[in-house]
Design an enzyme around this catalytic site. Sequence first.
Site, PDB file in Angstrom:
ATOM      1  N   HIS A  97      27.693   3.114  11.512  1.00 25.75           N
ATOM      2  CA  HIS A  97      27.422   2.780  12.921  1.00 25.75           C
ATOM      3  C   HIS A  97      26.452   1.598  13.039  1.00 25.75           C
ATOM      4  O   HIS A  97      25.638   1.543  13.953  1.00 25.75           O
ATOM      5  CB  HIS A  97      26.886   3.992  13.685  1.00 25.75           C
ATOM      6  CG  HIS A  97      27.828   5.146  13.746  1.00 25.75           C
ATOM      7  ND1 HIS A  97      28.842   5.230  14.670  1.00 25.75           N
ATOM      8  CD2 HIS A  97      27.920   6.259  12.983  1.00 25.75           C
ATOM      9  CE1 HIS A  97      29.523   6.353  14.477  1.00 25.75           C
ATOM     10  NE2 HIS A  97      28.988   6.989  13.455  1.00 25.75           N
ATOM     11  N   ASN A 107      31.655  10.801  18.956  1.00 25.88           N
ATOM     12  CA  ASN A 107      32.588   9.717  18.676  1.00 25.88           C
ATOM     13  C   ASN A 107      33.630   9.636  19.779  1.00 25.88           C
ATOM     14  O   ASN A 107      33.680  10.483  20.677  1.00 25.88           O
ATOM     15  CB  ASN A 107      33.299   9.955  17.333  1.00 25.88           C
ATOM     16  CG  ASN A 107      32.370   9.825  16.140  1.00 25.88           C
ATOM     17  OD1 ASN A 107      31.431   9.034  16.150  1.00 25.88           O
ATOM     18  ND2 ASN A 107      32.629  10.597  15.102  1.00 25.88           N
ATOM     19  N   HIS A 117      19.544  11.728  17.208  1.00 22.36           N
ATOM     20  CA  HIS A 117      19.428  12.840  16.269  1.00 22.36           C
ATOM     21  C   HIS A 117      20.171  14.031  16.858  1.00 22.36           C
ATOM     22  O   HIS A 117      19.851  14.491  17.957  1.00 22.36           O
ATOM     23  CB  HIS A 117      17.961  13.189  16.044  1.00 22.36           C
ATOM     24  CG  HIS A 117      17.717  14.100  14.880  1.00 22.36           C
ATOM     25  ND1 HIS A 117      18.586  15.107  14.510  1.00 22.36           N
ATOM     26  CD2 HIS A 117      16.693  14.169  13.989  1.00 22.36           C
ATOM     27  CE1 HIS A 117      18.115  15.745  13.469  1.00 22.36           C
ATOM     28  NE2 HIS A 117      16.963  15.191  13.126  1.00 22.36           N
ATOM     29  N   TYR A 144      20.006  12.975   9.894  1.00 20.37           N
ATOM     30  CA  TYR A 144      19.530  12.036  10.910  1.00 20.37           C
ATOM     31  C   TYR A 144      18.036  11.744  10.767  1.00 20.37           C
ATOM     32  O   TYR A 144      17.605  10.596  10.847  1.00 20.37           O
ATOM     33  CB  TYR A 144      19.852  12.560  12.309  1.00 20.37           C
ATOM     34  CG  TYR A 144      21.268  12.252  12.725  1.00 20.37           C
ATOM     35  CD1 TYR A 144      21.549  11.267  13.661  1.00 20.37           C
ATOM     36  CD2 TYR A 144      22.337  12.929  12.166  1.00 20.37           C
ATOM     37  CE1 TYR A 144      22.846  10.966  14.036  1.00 20.37           C
ATOM     38  CE2 TYR A 144      23.640  12.641  12.520  1.00 20.37           C
ATOM     39  CZ  TYR A 144      23.899  11.660  13.456  1.00 20.37           C
ATOM     40  OH  TYR A 144      25.188  11.370  13.805  1.00 20.37           O
TER      41      TYR A 144
END
Length: 726
Positions: A79, A152, A343, A366
């Site tokens: 990402h 997503n 997160h 994360y």
Amino acid sequence: MAKKDMQGKQPENEKTKALQPHTADATGEMMTTDHGLKINDDQNSLKAGERGATLLEDFILREKITHFDHERIPERVVHARGSGAHGVFELYKSMGSVTKAEFLNDTTVQTPVFVRFSTVAGSKGSTDLARDVRGFAVKFYTTAGNFDLVGNNMPVFFIQDAMKFPDLVHAVKPEPDHEMPQAASAHDTFWDFISLMPESTHMIMWLMSDRAIPRSLRMMEGFGVHTFRFINEKGVSNFVKFHWKPLLGVHSVAWDEAQNISGKDPDFHRRDLWEAIESGAFPEWELGVQIVPEADEFKFDFDLLDPTKLIPEELVPVQRIGKMTLNRNPDNFFAETEQVAFHVGNIVPGIDFSNDPLLQGRLFSYTDTQLIRLGGPNFHEIPINRPLVAVRNNQRDGFMRQTINRGKTSYGPNSLGNDDPAQVKAADGGFTSYQERIDAKKVRARSQSFFDHFSQARLFVNSQSDPEKNHLIDALSFELGKVKTVAIRQRMVGILSLVDKGLATKVAFALGLEVPEQVEQPINHSIPADGNPADYQPVQVEGKLEKSAALSMADTIKDNIKSRKIAILAANGVDAASLNTVKSAIISAGGVVHVISPVLGAVIAADKSTIAVDESFLTAASVLYDAVYVPGGKSSVATLKGEANAVHFLNEAFKHCKAIAADDQAIGVLESTYFSKDLPEDFSDDQVLKQGLVLGADAAKLASQFIMAISRHRFWEREKPRQVPA
């Protein structure tokens, strides 16, 4: 909907106000060093004489160069390329019956949000139009702390267990021996991994579909992917899946078009989002939830905890409970979009986790990645990451600590500081984890309920329209055609045959292969070293659904042209009335119009009026527009007819199935195109909606039909039988 005011100011919300103390404007102040010393000369370093060596003493030079050398932080492993925007979320109805989350209970409150969209595989400098999954991460700045919905634009994922995530990413990234290809999955290592992991098959159908090349970030769905829990005030748990439904509909571009856009404007999606917000055409999504009572956890023929599965909307309808509007661009890309830290573990009371093994692994990942990417444990103090509520705990020190804590104690319990900060009772909003009963052995294993890898992949294929199926076949053929190892191609064709024999046959034909009668065994290589492959074979489940309308984009919203970009091709001598009538109608309907001509500046219309030119054929391309119009005017038509770039512009727009309109006087330009033989004789509304071609002498009627055609997005049916060598 909030708009900019007359001075162009963006609407404010609580997070915007919270960021203001950290925002620096260019106000004409004098230049200083980082510690406030006024700088007299920022053009020359301190030297031993005008032509002498630079002196180590030059602390101003050292500060400037040192800061420059450290301006870049490590990019995200995945990402990396992203775009962000601020906005608000407004609740339609209280969800108090299923969750005590405050922002999902009070319909009078606007919850500030920051959203980051991204591609997954490519680096920061890669193209926006790669065939890839798109990240869709939303940070809610709620009154109970930050809630991050990190998802997503596809509802499922490649793998079932976080243990395999590093392997997946290593496989899809550029191959380590030569660092190629960038931002692409069409290579040997990716398909080698996928062909050995049948659990990835459902996700591959999504990735090879048109969902992987959206027309705009504003025109794609978002999904939380995992199954979460809602917890109400009584402690009752329900499972929940999160959805984002775009109010502009779900639309894509053609793959050939995507490749061209990557060359013409690799920032296409980023620019589109920025320009839409700046113009006041604020992107909007509705938040939807699928809620499953705990008692129904095992009622389906798939496992709710399996991240490679979705809940078909026919089985559990999506309830639309609120709307998100993005209404402000970031002031500084690095400080906000690049430094924002999402997160999946940032939750609030009323929302909790399920035992999805991919979700559980993300809870660790994360925090770990932000520690190295943002320089230490205080990344939560960066302004874009700060919650609106006060942060009080006994955490101290570390890199870049912003808070100056006073007092003697930094531990608890304590008696020297009145036991401050104190714990919060659950009744007063303190977070407590859902008390799920656990009675199990420690094992490294997967449930048998995770071993159906093909029924939902088959459901997806069955649900696609004919054009979507053609695109899926073409995408698989393209990607596997880039694979150099024949054994990998053959293995993958075998996997596809377990989804749909017709699909596998067409892909195999394109690759010069045969569909194997016997699929390579063992098919599943995601097994323990001591495991028996027979125990880990995919099971075939006869799904209750043959098709699901929600899985196709064919019936998405097609009722407006808001923020669509339309090109008008014109040259000197253009009929101003023909041009302006259509232009005004498009703008009134919410579209954006660019006049494109052989040269920049302006064109002189037949009535001697001046019409500003937005782009020339040198800087413009049909792939950057949603539709094309050619107005009348004898001289203009003659010029465009002899302009190769204009003819190519139209041929390419036709090839990519876009709406095309022309004044009757401009028929000569259309007759110069490859598709002139396909021009219909009937330009009634019905024919326009079938073919997307409009021709007429009445500019007002033509404009109305053209707008109707543009709202249909694309006319994919003309794609296969009339391929155009544009």
